[in-house]
Design a protein around this motif. Structure first.
Motif, mmCIF file in Angstrom:
data_model
loop_
_atom_site.group_PDB
_atom_site.id
_atom_site.type_symbol
_atom_site.label_atom_id
_atom_site.label_comp_id
_atom_site.label_asym_id
_atom_site.label_seq_id
_atom_site.Cartn_x
_atom_site.Cartn_y
_atom_site.Cartn_z
ATOM 1 N N LEU A 1 -4.209 1.091 -6.272
ATOM 2 C CA LEU A 1 -4.345 1.417 -4.810
ATOM 3 C C LEU A 1 -3.501 0.419 -3.991
ATOM 4 O O LEU A 1 -3.150 0.889 -2.953
ATOM 5 C CB LEU A 1 -5.677 1.259 -4.439
ATOM 6 C CG LEU A 1 -6.860 2.327 -5.021
ATOM 7 C CD1 LEU A 1 -8.083 1.875 -4.541
ATOM 8 C CD2 LEU A 1 -6.413 3.446 -4.899
ATOM 9 N N GLU A 2 -3.383 -1.051 -4.291
ATOM 10 C CA GLU A 2 -2.852 -1.779 -3.661
ATOM 11 C C GLU A 2 -2.325 -3.079 -4.532
ATOM 12 O O GLU A 2 -3.245 -3.462 -5.325
ATOM 13 C CB GLU A 2 -3.596 -2.114 -2.468
ATOM 14 C CG GLU A 2 -3.019 -3.299 -1.333
ATOM 15 C CD GLU A 2 -4.092 -3.807 -0.324
ATOM 16 O OE1 GLU A 2 -4.670 -2.896 0.227
ATOM 17 O OE2 GLU A 2 -3.991 -5.131 0.017
ATOM 18 N N ARG B 1 -10.992 -5.701 2.071
ATOM 19 C CA ARG B 1 -9.837 -4.717 1.305
ATOM 20 C C ARG B 1 -10.667 -4.087 0.415
ATOM 21 O O ARG B 1 -10.476 -2.899 0.131
ATOM 22 C CB ARG B 1 -8.774 -5.487 0.731
ATOM 23 C CG ARG B 1 -7.790 -6.101 1.751
ATOM 24 C CD ARG B 1 -6.809 -7.010 1.106
ATOM 25 N NE ARG B 1 -5.973 -7.504 2.072
ATOM 26 C CZ ARG B 1 -4.568 -7.402 2.227
ATOM 27 N NH1 ARG B 1 -4.113 -6.751 1.415
ATOM 28 N NH2 ARG B 1 -3.977 -7.702 3.027
ATOM 29 N N LEU C 1 -11.054 -0.141 0.354
ATOM 30 C CA LEU C 1 -10.419 0.552 -0.889
ATOM 31 C C LEU C 1 -11.298 1.365 -1.667
ATOM 32 O O LEU C 1 -11.075 2.383 -2.297
ATOM 33 C CB LEU C 1 -9.482 -0.495 -1.424
ATOM 34 C CG LEU C 1 -8.329 -0.946 -0.797
ATOM 35 C CD1 LEU C 1 -7.476 -1.996 -1.561
ATOM 36 C CD2 LEU C 1 -7.202 0.218 -0.629
ATOM 37 N N SER D 1 -8.441 1.546 -8.605
ATOM 38 C CA SER D 1 -9.626 2.457 -8.331
ATOM 39 C C SER D 1 -10.601 2.593 -9.911
ATOM 40 O O SER D 1 -10.237 2.368 -10.806
ATOM 41 C CB SER D 1 -9.342 3.820 -7.941
ATOM 42 O OG SER D 1 -8.901 4.585 -8.801
ATOM 43 N N ARG E 1 0.750 -1.236 0.057
ATOM 44 C CA ARG E 1 -0.095 -0.034 -0.116
ATOM 45 C C ARG E 1 0.643 1.275 -0.013
ATOM 46 O O ARG E 1 1.865 1.137 0.496
ATOM 47 C CB ARG E 1 -0.967 0.067 1.257
ATOM 48 C CG ARG E 1 -1.749 -0.938 1.398
ATOM 49 C CD ARG E 1 -2.622 -1.001 2.493
ATOM 50 N NE ARG E 1 -3.562 -2.236 2.720
ATOM 51 C CZ ARG E 1 -4.595 -2.068 3.447
ATOM 52 N NH1 ARG E 1 -5.056 -1.104 3.975
ATOM 53 N NH2 ARG E 1 -5.270 -3.340 3.693
#
Length: 185
Positions: free
Chosen positions: A163-164, A178, A182, A157, A38
């Motif tokens: 985002l991760e 998550r 998120l 996104s 992250r």
């Protein structure tokens, strides 16, 4: 003249090292110790003006051989899961992604990308019964999405921002958590 023991003396340490390496890698992947990557709060993923569209420019091939662009998912968050039939943790977590697809498929898109050939990937998808979008990673998308191990899951996104990235197995509860954090938070 060298005896048989002298010629093969290097085998035992090499086999010991390989055993320890494989055991360590298995524990690393099975327990999810590889974790996620992250970005720190307030950090920007990239500073280029088109950073939010970088992932929309990438393409993959579906099982029918048609090239697909991630641009078709623009405006909607998506989760990319990289898998392979030889990866036991990948096979284990595929039903979790199917369940997420059934529960949240109206709000997010799940994409599974195989890092192997069509035949084993298709057989795995058929045997697990997944119905979400699947395809083949023929151009090192795993690396583009920040993957370092198998399985890898990337969360992107609705604006196309990574985002991760999580390398290692992920449980359904963690996956849902998550996604909620998120995409809904």
């Amino acid at each position: 003249m060298l005896g048989r023991g002298m010629i093969y003396r290097w085998r035992r340490p090499l086999l010991g090292f390989l055993f320890i390496y494989v055991a360590g890698a298995s524990v690393f992947l099975a327990t999810g110790w590889s974790g996620d990557s992250r970005l720190p709060s307030g950090a920007q993923a990239e500073s280029s003006p088109d950073a939010d569209t970088k992932f929309y420019k990438l393409v993959f091939e579906d099982f029918e051989g048609t090239e697909r662009s991630f641009n078709s998912f623009a405006g909607r968050p998506f989760v990319v899961n990289f898998f392979a039939s030889w990866c036991a943790p990948c096979v284990e977590e595929m039903p979790y992604f199917q369940r997420l697809h059934e529960v949240r498929g109206g709000t997010i898109q799940i994409i599974g990308l195989a890092v192997e050939g069509l035949r084993p990937a298709r057989n795995l998808v058929q045997s697990t019964g997944v119905t979400y979008q699947v395809g083949l990673d023929k151009s090192d998308l795993l690396i583009e999405f920040g993957g370092v191990a198998m399985p890898t899951t990337a969360f992107v996104s609705k604006d196309g921002e990574l985002l991760e990235t999580h390398s290692g197995i992920i449980t359904y509860e963690d996956l849902l958590s998550r996604v909620n954090e998120l995409f809904d938070g």
